[in-house]
Design a protein around this motif. Structure first.
Motif, PDB file in Angstrom:
ATOM      1  N   ILE A 195       3.534   0.807  -3.599  1.00 40.94           N
ATOM      2  CA  ILE A 195       3.128   0.587  -5.275  1.00 40.94           C
ATOM      3  C   ILE A 195       2.566   2.437  -5.035  1.00 40.94           C
ATOM      4  O   ILE A 195       3.222   3.135  -6.688  1.00 40.94           O
ATOM      5  CB  ILE A 195       2.202   0.014  -5.434  1.00 40.94           C
ATOM      6  N   PRO A 196       1.969   3.279  -4.510  1.00 40.88           N
ATOM      7  CA  PRO A 196       1.626   4.624  -4.975  1.00 40.88           C
ATOM      8  C   PRO A 196       2.866   5.193  -5.140  1.00 40.88           C
ATOM      9  O   PRO A 196       3.271   5.886  -6.031  1.00 40.88           O
ATOM     10  CB  PRO A 196       0.832   4.719  -4.015  1.00 40.88           C
ATOM     11  N   VAL A 197       4.051   5.469  -4.675  1.00 34.48           N
ATOM     12  CA  VAL A 197       5.197   5.846  -3.788  1.00 34.48           C
ATOM     13  C   VAL A 197       5.531   5.816  -5.549  1.00 34.48           C
ATOM     14  O   VAL A 197       6.448   6.791  -6.759  1.00 34.48           O
ATOM     15  CB  VAL A 197       5.822   5.697  -2.705  1.00 34.48           C
TER      16      VAL A 197
ATOM     17  N   LEU B 207       0.450  -1.061   0.133  1.00 30.51           N
ATOM     18  CA  LEU B 207       0.137   0.260   0.225  1.00 30.51           C
ATOM     19  C   LEU B 207       0.966   1.419  -0.089  1.00 30.51           C
ATOM     20  O   LEU B 207       0.769   2.451  -0.438  1.00 30.51           O
ATOM     21  CB  LEU B 207      -1.074   0.497   0.995  1.00 30.51           C
TER      22      LEU B 207
ATOM     23  N   LEU C 181       4.428   4.672  -7.885  1.00 30.10           N
ATOM     24  CA  LEU C 181       4.149   4.889  -9.459  1.00 30.10           C
ATOM     25  C   LEU C 181       4.176   5.965  -9.488  1.00 30.10           C
ATOM     26  O   LEU C 181       4.678   6.681 -11.286  1.00 30.10           O
ATOM     27  CB  LEU C 181       2.244   4.583  -9.270  1.00 30.10           C
ATOM     28  N   VAL C 182       3.833   6.977  -8.491  1.00 30.07           N
ATOM     29  CA  VAL C 182       4.918   8.484  -9.039  1.00 30.07           C
ATOM     30  C   VAL C 182       5.625   9.126  -8.842  1.00 30.07           C
ATOM     31  O   VAL C 182       5.723   9.862 -10.264  1.00 30.07           O
ATOM     32  CB  VAL C 182       3.576   9.482  -7.812  1.00 30.07           C
TER      33      VAL C 182
ATOM     34  N   PHE D 229       1.931  -0.838 -12.668  1.00 26.54           N
ATOM     35  CA  PHE D 229       0.898  -1.140 -11.098  1.00 26.54           C
ATOM     36  C   PHE D 229       0.972  -2.611 -10.952  1.00 26.54           C
ATOM     37  O   PHE D 229       1.271  -3.630  -9.943  1.00 26.54           O
ATOM     38  CB  PHE D 229      -0.954  -0.984 -11.614  1.00 26.54           C
TER      39      PHE D 229
END
Length: 260
Positions: free
Chosen positions: A72-74, A69, A76-77, A185
């Motif tokens: 992955i977002p870190v 959690l 991606l950006v 992703f």
């Protein structure tokens, strides 16, 4: 021989390989999850209850989920931002691109030794930093390939209409990178389970409890020959991963239909 039969014959080797090396072993794994490994006796859902009731399994699952959690977002950006920045060709950008890719080709053992020297402890923050540092270059390359496929005519038209760099990225570039984003992703989701190598090289089989991942408990079950728990845990993990990816895929398709 018609074209349809020829197409079927061409894919038969792939189907046979998937069946032999993936589908059949997975079906055998499902069957094994309902039996006791020591006696071979039928155990029903007993193995699944033992796995779910295991405090170590719950800890490992929670840590793995927390890691995914956050990472992955870190990534991606971060990888997208670097890719957009490097898409403008210059000598400096080429040097920066090589610097970002360099950790990707370093062996896991070398990374572990380097990070052991760099950090005093081996905790969650250190693990997250190592993972992001090592694998950002991979996803940056995927983003760059997607950016390269965006027609230049769209960029020229946006600038002629008075759009600035931010508006071009927001309204033109990002909508054309949705499929590439989904690929990134999926890769990040799968690779987040492979962080075990670095942890194991640095801390061994029993690291600090905040970086005790699912791979650790499977590794320990393997050493104990607990095939029944391994099978039940693997089935639970596979079903959870499949349902999660299916939910993400359905959400993306729903958003695509609404955009259309």
């Amino acid at each position: 021989m018609n074209k349809r039969c020829l197409n079927i014959l061409m894919v038969l080797p792939s189907i046979a390989g998937v069946t032999l090396f993936w589908a059949a072993p997975f079906l055998r794994l499902i069957v094994s999850s309902f039996f006791q490994s020591q006696t071979g006796a039928w155990n029903g859902f007993g193995n699944y209850m033992d796995v779910i009731g295991s405090q170590s399994f719950r800890l490992a699952a929670a840590n793995t989920l927390k890691f995914m959690l956050i990472s992955i977002p870190v990534m991606l950006v971060l990888s997208l931002a670097i890719a957009v920045f490097l898409s403008e060709k210059s000598i400096l950008n080429m040097w920066l691109k090589e610097s970002v890719i360099l950790p990707l080709v370093m062996p896991a053992a070398a990374v572990s030794v380097f990070c052991g020297i760099l950090f005093d402890s081996s905790g969650f923050e250190e693990l997250l930093s190592i993972y992001i540092w090592k694998y950002t270059g991979l996803y940056m390359l995927v983003w760059l390939s997607g950016i390269a496929n965006v027609p230049l005519e769209l960029k020229d038209a946006a600038y002629l209409d008075g759009a600035d760099k931010f508006r071009y990225i927001k309204d033109i570039l990002l909508p054309n990178l949705k499929q590439v984003g989904f690929i990134c992703f999926v890769f990040m989701f799968i690779n987040s389970f492979k962080v075990f190598r670095e942890i194991y090289l640095m801390t061994g089989s029993y690291p600090d409890e905040n970086i005790y991942m699912l791979q650790h408990i499977f590794n320990n079950w393997f050493k104990e020959f607990s095939v029944d728990k391994m099978s039940a845990g693997a089935v639970l993990s596979a079903v959870s991963i499949l349902l999660f990816l299916l939910a993400v895929f359905m959400l993306l398709n729903k958003g695509r239909r609404q955009d259309g």
